[in-house]
Design a protein around this motif. Structure first.
Motif, mmCIF file in Angstrom:
data_model
loop_
_atom_site.group_PDB
_atom_site.id
_atom_site.type_symbol
_atom_site.label_atom_id
_atom_site.label_comp_id
_atom_site.label_asym_id
_atom_site.label_seq_id
_atom_site.Cartn_x
_atom_site.Cartn_y
_atom_site.Cartn_z
ATOM 1 N N LEU A 9 0.795 -1.221 0.000
ATOM 2 C CA LEU A 9 0.000 0.000 0.000
ATOM 3 C C LEU A 9 0.823 1.264 0.000
ATOM 4 O O LEU A 9 0.398 2.276 -0.517
ATOM 5 C CB LEU A 9 -0.934 0.009 1.211
ATOM 6 C CG LEU A 9 -1.996 -1.065 1.237
ATOM 7 C CD1 LEU A 9 -2.807 -0.973 2.506
ATOM 8 C CD2 LEU A 9 -2.886 -0.933 0.031
ATOM 9 N N CYS A 32 -16.350 -1.749 3.811
ATOM 10 C CA CYS A 32 -15.268 -2.030 2.866
ATOM 11 C C CYS A 32 -14.925 -0.816 2.025
ATOM 12 O O CYS A 32 -15.793 -0.008 1.701
ATOM 13 C CB CYS A 32 -15.672 -3.173 1.927
ATOM 14 S SG CYS A 32 -15.849 -4.761 2.744
ATOM 15 N N TYR A 83 -10.207 -1.170 -4.153
ATOM 16 C CA TYR A 83 -9.010 -0.352 -3.985
ATOM 17 C C TYR A 83 -7.827 -0.953 -4.721
ATOM 18 O O TYR A 83 -7.516 -2.122 -4.577
ATOM 19 C CB TYR A 83 -8.678 -0.204 -2.502
ATOM 20 C CG TYR A 83 -7.407 0.556 -2.258
ATOM 21 C CD1 TYR A 83 -7.350 1.919 -2.503
ATOM 22 C CD2 TYR A 83 -6.261 -0.081 -1.829
ATOM 23 C CE1 TYR A 83 -6.183 2.627 -2.308
ATOM 24 C CE2 TYR A 83 -5.089 0.624 -1.626
ATOM 25 C CZ TYR A 83 -5.063 1.968 -1.876
ATOM 26 O OH TYR A 83 -3.904 2.665 -1.677
ATOM 27 N N SER A 131 -3.836 -0.216 -5.046
ATOM 28 C CA SER A 131 -2.849 0.556 -4.308
ATOM 29 C C SER A 131 -1.963 1.417 -5.193
ATOM 30 O O SER A 131 -1.632 1.067 -6.315
ATOM 31 C CB SER A 131 -1.973 -0.364 -3.468
ATOM 32 O OG SER A 131 -1.214 -1.189 -4.295
ATOM 33 N N THR A 141 -1.299 -5.385 3.048
ATOM 34 C CA THR A 141 -2.546 -6.100 3.343
ATOM 35 C C THR A 141 -2.507 -7.494 2.748
ATOM 36 O O THR A 141 -1.772 -7.764 1.800
ATOM 37 C CB THR A 141 -3.778 -5.366 2.773
ATOM 38 O OG1 THR A 141 -3.665 -5.293 1.373
ATOM 39 C CG2 THR A 141 -3.920 -3.983 3.367
ATOM 40 N N GLN A 167 -5.244 -9.726 1.171
ATOM 41 C CA GLN A 167 -6.623 -9.769 0.703
ATOM 42 C C GLN A 167 -6.920 -11.140 0.127
ATOM 43 O O GLN A 167 -6.163 -11.662 -0.667
ATOM 44 C CB GLN A 167 -6.849 -8.669 -0.331
ATOM 45 C CG GLN A 167 -6.683 -7.284 0.278
ATOM 46 C CD GLN A 167 -6.461 -6.227 -0.759
ATOM 47 O OE1 GLN A 167 -5.331 -6.007 -1.167
ATOM 48 N NE2 GLN A 167 -7.525 -5.605 -1.198
ATOM 49 N N SER A 189 -11.115 -5.563 -2.427
ATOM 50 C CA SER A 189 -11.432 -4.546 -1.426
ATOM 51 C C SER A 189 -10.693 -4.804 -0.116
ATOM 52 O O SER A 189 -10.375 -5.936 0.217
ATOM 53 C CB SER A 189 -12.935 -4.539 -1.135
ATOM 54 O OG SER A 189 -13.653 -4.173 -2.272
ATOM 55 N N ILE A 190 -10.455 -3.734 0.606
ATOM 56 C CA ILE A 190 -9.982 -3.826 1.981
ATOM 57 C C ILE A 190 -11.223 -3.635 2.833
ATOM 58 O O ILE A 190 -11.990 -2.697 2.620
ATOM 59 C CB ILE A 190 -8.944 -2.736 2.292
ATOM 60 C CG1 ILE A 190 -7.744 -2.850 1.366
ATOM 61 C CG2 ILE A 190 -8.518 -2.814 3.756
ATOM 62 C CD1 ILE A 190 -6.788 -1.674 1.458
ATOM 63 N N CYS A 191 -11.434 -4.517 3.804
ATOM 64 C CA CYS A 191 -12.657 -4.465 4.604
ATOM 65 C C CYS A 191 -12.363 -4.411 6.094
ATOM 66 O O CYS A 191 -11.254 -4.744 6.530
ATOM 67 C CB CYS A 191 -13.530 -5.683 4.319
ATOM 68 S SG CYS A 191 -14.177 -5.729 2.637
ATOM 69 N N ASP A 208 -9.939 -6.716 8.217
ATOM 70 C CA ASP A 208 -8.757 -7.159 7.479
ATOM 71 C C ASP A 208 -7.505 -6.754 8.246
ATOM 72 O O ASP A 208 -7.453 -5.689 8.867
ATOM 73 C CB ASP A 208 -8.709 -6.548 6.083
ATOM 74 C CG ASP A 208 -9.650 -7.223 5.107
ATOM 75 O OD1 ASP A 208 -10.271 -8.249 5.463
ATOM 76 O OD2 ASP A 208 -9.777 -6.718 3.982
ATOM 77 N N ALA A 256 -3.511 -5.835 8.354
ATOM 78 C CA ALA A 256 -2.388 -5.307 7.586
ATOM 79 C C ALA A 256 -1.135 -5.485 8.431
ATOM 80 O O ALA A 256 -1.155 -5.265 9.641
ATOM 81 C CB ALA A 256 -2.602 -3.832 7.263
ATOM 82 N N PHE A 269 -8.057 -3.163 10.286
ATOM 83 C CA PHE A 269 -8.884 -2.073 9.777
ATOM 84 C C PHE A 269 -10.240 -2.078 10.462
ATOM 85 O O PHE A 269 -10.820 -3.137 10.695
ATOM 86 C CB PHE A 269 -9.097 -2.196 8.257
ATOM 87 C CG PHE A 269 -7.914 -1.782 7.445
ATOM 88 C CD1 PHE A 269 -7.679 -0.441 7.173
ATOM 89 C CD2 PHE A 269 -7.022 -2.721 6.962
ATOM 90 C CE1 PHE A 269 -6.582 -0.051 6.428
ATOM 91 C CE2 PHE A 269 -5.929 -2.339 6.215
ATOM 92 C CZ PHE A 269 -5.704 -1.001 5.949
#
Length: 141
Positions: free
Chosen positions: A7, A51, A55, A57, A100, A102, A107-109, A112, A114, A130
């Motif tokens: 990211l 979410c 996304y 990055s 992250t 995934q 999507s990052i939700c 999640d 990191a 997150f």
């Protein structure tokens, strides 16, 4: 299949550091408070979502505000403010990157995880979870 998404590069994170020597690492520096205000200027907070939509990055669209707040810029009319669940130590200092993991989605939700990775030593130095994402949208957009 597990995809990895880098990211933010360490150099970009270093520019977002909190005030060195501050006893409260979660405190926002004056510089980063101004940056947060710039990113959300002329935008209205919407109800939080679970979410971040699709996304992809880029070092230019993610800004670490403090160890609990990360802003993802979708475009000039919309940003998403990620609220970490608890503190995310080290994301604003040194040669660190937020990575992250995934699974099955772009999507990052909420929930999640990191990892905070030392890019020089190639080791994980911490992890973060997150929380909700608050969209800030320019009216009429």
């Amino acid at each position: 299949m597990r995809g990895f998404s880098l990211l933010l590069l360490g150099a970009a994170l270093g520019s977002c550091a909190a005030v060195p020597g501050s006893s409260d690492q979660s405190a926002r520096s004056a510089k980063m408070e101004r940056r947060f205000q710039e990113l959300t200027a002329n935008k209205v907070a919407q109800p939080s979502v679970n979410c971040l939509p699709a996304y992809r990055s880029s070092a230019n669209d993610m800004t670490v505000i403090d160890d609990r707040t990360v802003v993802f810029q979708q475009n000039s009319s919309r940003v998403y403010v990620a609220h970490m669940q608890g503190s995310c130590p080290n994301i604003g200092v040194g040669p660190y990157a937020l990575v992250t993991h995934q699974v099955g989605t772009a999507s990052i939700c909420r929930g999640d995880i990191a990892d905070v990775v030392d890019t020089m030593a190639r080791t994980t130095v911490g992890s973060c979870v997150f929380g909700d994402f608050t969209p800030y949208v320019r009216p009429g957009a």
